[in-house]
Structure formats: C-alpha cells, structure tokens
Design an enzyme around this catalytic site. Structure first.
Site, PDB file in Angstrom:
ATOM      1  N   ARG A 243       0.850  -1.191   0.000  1.00 42.42           N
ATOM      2  CA  ARG A 243       0.000   0.000   0.000  1.00 42.42           C
ATOM      3  C   ARG A 243       0.885   1.241   0.000  1.00 42.42           C
ATOM      4  NH1 ARG A 243      -3.359  -2.701  -1.756  1.00 42.42           N
ATOM      5  NH2 ARG A 243      -5.456  -3.178  -0.955  1.00 42.42           N
ATOM      6  N   GLU A 272      -4.455   7.065  -5.519  1.00 43.31           N
ATOM      7  CA  GLU A 272      -4.473   6.515  -6.873  1.00 43.31           C
ATOM      8  C   GLU A 272      -5.720   6.979  -7.609  1.00 43.31           C
ATOM      9  OE1 GLU A 272      -3.959   2.269  -6.654  1.00 43.31           O
ATOM     10  OE2 GLU A 272      -2.088   2.410  -5.540  1.00 43.31           O
ATOM     11  N   HIS A 291      -0.446  -0.252 -10.187  1.00 37.34           N
ATOM     12  CA  HIS A 291      -1.146  -1.212  -9.323  1.00 37.34           C
ATOM     13  C   HIS A 291      -1.503  -2.474 -10.115  1.00 37.34           C
ATOM     14  CE1 HIS A 291      -3.437  -1.192  -5.281  1.00 37.34           C
ATOM     15  NE2 HIS A 291      -3.230  -2.448  -5.651  1.00 37.34           N
TER      16      HIS A 291
END
Length: 334
Positions: A243, A272, A291
């Site tokens: 994270r 994000e 990601h």
C-alpha cells in the site's frame, strides 16, 4: 422477487479478459460498469449507484459512512482484491451489507513476483536501457551498470501472505540474507520461509534493500518517514507492492533528492490513480507501475471467478467465503 442490479466500480480488468464472468452475472441481473473519481464524495457515490444492490469494487473509490447513510438497499460489496481499507466495515454492518474479499492465496504468487520483478528492473536499469535501445543508442550501454540482488541483505516488512513468498524468493532464489519485521508473526513462522525475525530499527539499519509487503493499518500509516530513512544505509533501494501509504511520499522524495535512497520501485501510491506529474516521476531511479501486481492471467481469472461466485452465493442465501463483514438481518444464510 427482488430485481438484481450489479455495479462494477472502477475495475479496469474485471470482465475484460474473461467475458464468461460477465455472462454469468447477466444471468442474474443487469450489469453496468461505472468509472468514478477516486475521491468522489460518499453521497454522490450513493446517488450514482442508486438502485444497484450488488457491487464489485476495486481499490477506489472509498465506501464511507456517508456513502452508506445515503445508499438504498445494498446486499453485497465484493472486492476484486484482497484489501478492504477503502470500505467502512462498521458502516457496512449498520447498513446490513455483506463485504467479501479475494482469499489471500489467490494473489500471493503474483504480487510477490511483481515486487521482485520491479526491484530487479530497478537494480538492473532495465527500463532506461530498453528505452535507449529503442532510441538507437545501443552504444550508451555503459551508462546502465546496475546492482546485483544476489547475496544482498534484504529487509522484508510484513511476512504474511505476500511477504512470506517474497522471503522465499529472495532466500531460495537469490541467496539473500533476509531480515523480516512483522510484530504479528513468530520467529519460527518467519524462519520457516527462510527469514530472520528482527525489530524494525535493525532491519532499517542493516538492509541494502527493503521490500514492503504489509497490510495498511492505522498503526503503520507512513511507517517509513524521515526518521526511518535517516537510520537506513546510504544508497538503499525500496520496493513496495503493498500500500502506498506505508511510505511518507514527501520523505521518500527528500531521500531520492539527497541520494540516501538509491532507487524506488512501487506498484502503489497513497492516492491513486497516479499521474505523470507525481513527484516520484521526477527521478530516473524510480519505477512506478499502475497497481498491476495481481495482473497475471492466472490471478485475474481466479479473482473474477471469486467475485462472481460471491454474488451467486448471496442471492442463494449463502455467505461467501472470506466475508470480512458477515452480518446481515436482510439475509438468512443456509
């Protein structure tokens, strides 16, 4: 008979590669893709999803208390992933909404593999040297002398699902000395994967490379900040596939500027999606991927299968596997 309406929210992959998942959902009810701003307000999100009682959710947006306060009936949020820090579980419980996630083992190999993949690309200057070849500058190869991963001292923060696999890869594949920090795991557990349990300060001071694999909690938010960077070795490398908020981004930028941090590989950001003006991207010694650690064909097929099965089970009155909020007065589970 209840009319089922299924919302797929902010997922860039669900149903795109494996259309059979959409076909199964269409047998249940109406299926609609929604792309919303990551910071959309709870009230506006609830309004956008009015009438939808089954949601397949990505890492964004945040399903907050305000969202649940304004949302009409919602039976299930099934996360297309293993994390659920973007869902207020207490508010979901009060709203009688079940929340389920992907079993951690589904993503384990893919995410661990990408942590090490990005790290190797960083150490070996893979991206920059590939760009130069495309620019017909093969002869500039002497500018891309990298660093080896073999036999380094590597610190792994978080030795749960993904972290334990990273430890195995580093120890067994690259003969690294692996120092591991995880207050929730025993020394024996860590040793079984090839690591040595240490306190965080020892990991920070001794590691040539640090891999972040921990869950995000209130306690470890910005766990790597200015103080932690100061006690690290000079020219340390970082790789984060967990994270983004585990890192204090401003402190990382300062470390990159000073040269204390030799390079950063990250698949995640605190906010994000990331954009081309993100401060990390001002540095050539940063690799940032969007990601995509779980983005293998094998992993995405299993993730999609789990989300569809969760929905099928809910409408049959069955509690899905890995329900992290499992209470609902509206549903009686068989």
């Amino acid at each position: 008979m209840l009319e089922y309406k299924i919302a797929i929210v902010n997922s860039s992959s669900f149903g795109k590669i494996f259309p059979q998942h959409i076909q199964r959902l269409e047998k249940i009810g109406t299926v609609t893709h929604f792309d919303v701003e990551s910071d959309i307000s709870g009230k506006e999100l609830a309004q956008r999803l009015q009438g939808y009682n089954l949601i397949i959710a990505s890492v964004t947006p945040h399903f907050t208390e305000e969202f649940f306060e304004h949302k009409d009936e919602l039976l299930l949020i099934t996360r297309h992933g293993i994390g659920y820090n973007n869902i207020d579980l207490a508010a979901a419980r009060n709203h009688q909404t079940i929340v389920s996630i992907i079993p951690a083992l589904v993503e384990r190999d893919a995410v661990a593999e990408n942590n090490v993949t990005n790290l190797l690309a960083l150490l070996r200057c893979t991206v920059e040297s590939s760009v130069k070849v495309r620019q017909d500058q093969w002869e500039s190869r002497a500018k891309f002398v990298g660093r080896a991963l073999f036999n380094k001292t590597v610190g792994v923060i978080g030795v749960g699902n993904t972290g334990s696999c990273v430890v195995e890869i580093l120890r067994n594949g690259f003969r690294c000395e692996v120092l591991a920090y995880d207050p929730y795991q025993s020394a024996l557990h860590i040793q079984s994967y090839g690591g040595k349990k240490v306190e965080l300060d020892e990991l920070l001071t001794r590691s040539d490379i640090i891999c972040l694999c921990a869950n995000l909690t209130e306690e470890n938010y910005h766990m790597i900040s200015t103080k932690e960077i100061e006690i690290m070795k000079d020219q340390v490398y970082l790789s984060n596939s967990a994270r983004g908020a585990l890192l204090d981004e401003q402190a990382i930028v300062d470390g990159l500027k000073s040269g204390k941090i030799a390079g950063l590989a990250t698949d995640v950001l605190e906010e994000e999606p990331g954009r081309k003006d993100h401060p990390y991207l001002a540095f050539d010694n940063v690799i940032m991927t969007p990601h995509t650690s779980a983005y293998t064909m094998e992993c995405l097929e299993q993730m999609g299968e789990k989300c569809v099965t969760d929905i099928e089970q809910i409408i049959q009155g069955q509690l899905p596997e890995r329900a992290v909020q499992d209470q609902s007065d509206f549903l009686v589970f068989s």
